[in-house]
Each structure stands twice: as C-alpha cells, then as structure tokens.
Design an enzyme around this catalytic site. Sequence first.
Site, mmCIF file in Angstrom:
data_model
loop_
_atom_site.group_PDB
_atom_site.id
_atom_site.type_symbol
_atom_site.label_atom_id
_atom_site.label_comp_id
_atom_site.label_asym_id
_atom_site.label_seq_id
_atom_site.Cartn_x
_atom_site.Cartn_y
_atom_site.Cartn_z
ATOM 1 C CG ASP A 1 -15.440 -1.196 -4.074
ATOM 2 O OD1 ASP A 1 -15.673 -1.023 -2.809
ATOM 3 O OD2 ASP A 1 -16.107 -0.689 -4.890
ATOM 4 C CG ASP B 1 -13.570 -0.902 0.844
ATOM 5 O OD1 ASP B 1 -13.249 -1.931 0.947
ATOM 6 O OD2 ASP B 1 -14.570 -0.754 0.234
ATOM 7 C CG ASN C 1 -17.877 0.449 0.421
ATOM 8 O OD1 ASN C 1 -17.330 0.338 -0.654
ATOM 9 N ND2 ASN C 1 -18.004 1.433 0.961
ATOM 10 C CD GLU D 1 9.159 9.250 -2.529
ATOM 11 O OE1 GLU D 1 9.119 9.003 -3.615
ATOM 12 O OE2 GLU D 1 8.565 10.184 -1.593
ATOM 13 C CG ASP E 1 -17.221 3.081 -2.388
ATOM 14 O OD1 ASP E 1 -16.256 2.101 -2.902
ATOM 15 O OD2 ASP E 1 -16.935 3.906 -1.354
ATOM 16 C CG ASP F 1 5.854 11.167 0.820
ATOM 17 O OD1 ASP F 1 5.745 10.187 -0.260
ATOM 18 O OD2 ASP F 1 5.517 12.231 0.498
HETATM 19 C C1 GLC Z 1 6.110 11.007 -2.896
HETATM 20 C C2 GLC Z 1 5.053 10.131 -3.117
HETATM 21 C C3 GLC Z 1 4.287 10.874 -4.561
HETATM 22 C C4 GLC Z 1 3.515 11.931 -3.810
HETATM 23 C C5 GLC Z 1 4.706 12.861 -3.278
HETATM 24 C C6 GLC Z 1 4.143 14.168 -2.506
HETATM 25 O O1 GLC Z 1 7.103 10.948 -3.887
HETATM 26 O O2 GLC Z 1 5.380 8.791 -3.575
HETATM 27 O O3 GLC Z 1 3.094 9.987 -4.656
HETATM 28 O O4 GLC Z 1 3.036 12.531 -4.956
HETATM 29 O O5 GLC Z 1 5.614 11.969 -2.436
HETATM 30 O O6 GLC Z 1 3.669 13.756 -1.433
#
Ligand code: GLC
Length: 581
Positions: A22, A30, A24, A282, A26, A200
């Site tokens: 972090d 970041d 800044n 993924e 908060d 993803d």
């Molecule tokens: C993937 C991400 C996970 C997210 C899901 C929906 O599995 O790693 O964190 O919740 O996709 O986007």
Amino acid sequence: MKHTPWWQTAVFYQIYPRSFADGNGDGIGDFAGLIDKLDYLQDLGIDAIWLSPHYASPQFDCGYDIADYLSPAEEYGTLDEFKRFLDGAHARGIRIILDLVLNHTSDQHQWFIDSRSSRDHPKRDWYIWRDGRDGGPPNNWHAAFSDSAWEYDAATGQYYYHYFFKEQPDLNWRNPEVKRAMFDAARFWLDLGVDGFRLDAIGTLFEDPTLADHTAEMSQRDLFRELRDSFPSQTDTEHARYLAEQFRRLIEKQVDQPGVHELMRELRALVDEYDDRVLVGETDEISYYGDGDNELHLTFNFPLMRAARLTPAWILANQAERLAALPPGAWPCNTLGNHDSPRVLSRYADGRDPDALARLHLALMLTLRGTPFLYNGEEIGMGDWPLADIGQFRDNLGVWRYQMIMAEADEGRIDALDVNEALALANNFSRDKGRTPMQWRNAPNGGFTPAGVAPWLPVHPNYAQGVNVADQANDPGSMLNFYRAMLRLRRRTPALILGDFEPLNAPADCLVFLRRTKAQRCLVALNFSEEPQTLDLGGVARFARSLWKAEEQGGGGAGEMIDLSRLMLTPFGIYIGELDE
Ligand code: GLC
C-alpha cells in the site's frame, strides 16, 4: 539451435495487487506500492509477475468483475503509474503478464448497463438473454458461485446467464462484436508492452446453445453438503466416484464446450503478432495447448495440487500422466497455490512441520519439469488467516457459503451450529484466508499499511513472530533466504530448467528423479517424511557433486562429492546434486 522462449525458463510470481503493498496509506495495495517493491522482487530472484486484475471494478469478486478493461482501478492508481510499474519491472529484467477475464464482465460495465436497458439495444446480444420457462429460469443450470445460473431482470422481462456471481454476467462469445471489443482490449495492453496474459476461467466461455437441462441427480447444494467443504482427493470409493460423476454432469453443458479451442487459436494468432508474449490458461485441460504450438503456451497442472498431502506416489502419478499427455513441443506448468486456494504452507502441513514442508514443496516446484508459478507471501511462510467475524469477509463466495450453512441450520437440515462452527465452515470455503496483506515488517498492520488505518482484509498477526520480510531478510536461516537461494540455484542450473524428467526407484517416502540435458545431469532427492532416510542410489552413479543439501542453505557445500550408495536425507530433507558424465 532453437531459441528457448523466456516463459519456459522463467519462474512466475503471482501478485494479488490489493494485498501486496500500500503506497498511499489507504489500506489497499496499489501501483505506488508495487513500484516501491520492485527491488525486493528482483532480489528475490523471480523472472516474471502475473498480476491479478488491476482494472476498474466494483470488487464484488475482488477484481474478477471488470467494469472497464482499459482503465486501472482508481484505488490502484493511474495508467501512468501502471506504466511506471511495467517499465520499472522491465528495467530489472522482470516480465509482467496481466489477468484477462474473458468470460464475463461486471454488471457495472457500461456494456451490460446498455445491454439490460432494453431488448432492442444494440448491446442486448452482447450478453446471454433468454425467456423463462414455466414461470422460472430457462433451464436447470447452476452457477458456480450461487444457485441458478439465470437472473431475472424485471425491467425487460428476461433472464441473463452468469456462470459465476449474478454480478458477473457472461458475455456472448458467439457475437463477433464481443470478440472484437475484447481483442481490442488485449491489444491495448500488449501495445503498452505487457508480456502476455493469464486467461481467467476459459472453460466457461461457451455454453451448449440448445440450453438442454443438465442431467445430474444432485443439486449443487446437495453436492457441497456431501463434500463437507473438503475436496475428495486421493479417495477412490464408489461414493466418491458417484459424486465426481454428479459434478461432471452438473456442469457438462456449461464448461469446455465447442468453440473454446477456435477462440484460443484466434487469440494465439493475435498474441503472435507481437514478439515473445505468452498465454497461460486457467484450466486443467491439456487440450488447450492445441497441437503444441497453436493455442495456449501454458495451462496449469492443477491436478497436482488437488491433494490433502503431496506424497511421492501422488506426484509421480501426476507427472507420468501429465507429461505423457502433452502434445509435442508443449511445455508444462506447475503450481501449488494461488489466490483461489488455501496457502501452500497451511494446505499440506496436516499436523506436520509446516516450515520444513513448505521448503520441500518449493524445492519440488523448482525442480519439476515445467514453468513454476509461486504466490506472493509464500516466500516468507505466510499461512492462511481465517477471519474472526463474517463482517470481515470480502470474498462473497465465503459469505454465500455462510448464508447457505445458516439456512441449512434454520431448515433443520443440519444440526444447529454455534457461530464459531459456521464461521469455520465458511472460512474453509472462503478465499479471503489466503489473500490477507503481505507482511513487510514487524510493525502495526505488518507494515502493509500505516498504524491506525484499517487494511482491506486483516493482516495475519504472525507478522510479529518473524513472518515478515524485514526480519527474514537478514536471517540466513529464514524462509525468505531459502527461497532466494533456491531460486538462484535453479537459475544457474540449466538441467533443472530444461532437463528431461526421469523418476528413479526409491522408498515410498522419497521422491527421487533425474533432470537431464545433453550437457548436465542433476539428481533430485526429496524426503517427504519426518524420518531421516538413507538411500542407495549407487546404481545411478557412484558420486554426485552437491549443489544443495538441506542443512546447508545457500547451496553451501557446493562442490562436495557425495557417495550415492549412502545418500542421507534429513527429515523433509532436500538433496540436489550434479552427476559426472
Ligand atoms: C477465476 C478466478 C477467480 C474468480 C473466477 C471468476 O477462477 O481465479 O478468482 O472468482 O475466475 O472470475
């Protein structure tokens, strides 16, 4: 000679930006914080960063619900600051890949706001809208993160589809305009100089267009209840097989549908217009490597990590299956933890010495064949931190699980629970416990954010017991220095990076293998038990020149010749040596 792409030799390090540093004050990580820590990362010895989503987002799914693909989250900083982070990383020889969420946007994305505004809006077909059936949703599909995968929208009288939360409507990838807009977003970041993407949830991009009902006999809730919040790893009973089959049928029409491979090929072609970029998917599915050179460069070996304990037998079976299934030219990719999983240190300890096991597991990651992905914080031995109050949860998956448990108790389907039991179950499921802020110093909030500021998730209090960067930096025996030394060893040992993987016979508690290139042969012996072991590997070679012995951090003793007919391993010991040709 064929040039080895950087992502085959690199060690990746996942950064969860909200929790890293972090700058800044908060309470939220970041870019300023990230820039400040680049020297730390260079010193650690990682080669590349996977940055979890840094985009504008209402944070319903902690950034995986993107409201604008072209702008960073305001609380993380400006695009200029992002560029400074990127340039600073590049100046230190560190590559950066971004997280690209293709399946869905946030329901706050302008595309969805437009889409839901009327049935005639040109963006209507950017998402998946359908009429209901018999007064209910269009079919019986479940969402991974809630019950029905369909949400009714009263304003236009139709349902929209969401594989994850209803706050994450699925894009309609059959619409060419969606593809164009998303590919433009990818180009925007590639033009800026990022080194690729972690893609993803690619399996969820397409659905069965007939919307045929799933044929599972159990509902998702019933399945969860049966699984008792644990994963059915390493069990092979008839009932476990039944549950696995139920799960398969539950998502059969929603995951890994036709269309994904073609899309991956198109995305690969786009990325190939640029020099030296990488796509990491993924997914468990090896098929997304395509022919080995036309879809993704890497897909995660998730099956390896789905175990209560990592045993040599489990690892060997995984490697045998995985390596044999790779198409020619494809490169493996291993990981034991990320922002969706429990932390490695907590997950596999199982009542044994977590510190020693964490070291052993790192040695495994850095010596198996394939690109390793590490997760921020593991290098100082951060463990899970279950939250003490449901009000502290930021992962809505955990909150949903908690509500489900409470509802079940109310309905009398499970025994009434006390608050602590319900919390423990919710914590099991929630991903917050592995996302708590990085612990930088022995100072309030672990030095993540100033004293008196509430961090977005509580900091694990063990920062005060030495689990922090500053205390470990100068302690030669620390986890951090173990990570640094092991990463250095890998970097200077070509066979550990590029060599073939050849398992050797060994007692059940030990994993022993060779990594071999034309120029170098390395022997790796890992003791997964709390008993010392003496191995007779005299059949492999008489002597090995030590590169690493467990008791000698930093590769001390390098050059020492060891008699392989009596190779001694301490409890959870690590031996890495080079064999003479
Ligand atoms: C993937 C991400 C996970 C997210 C899901 C929906 O599995 O790693 O964190 O919740 O996709 O986007």
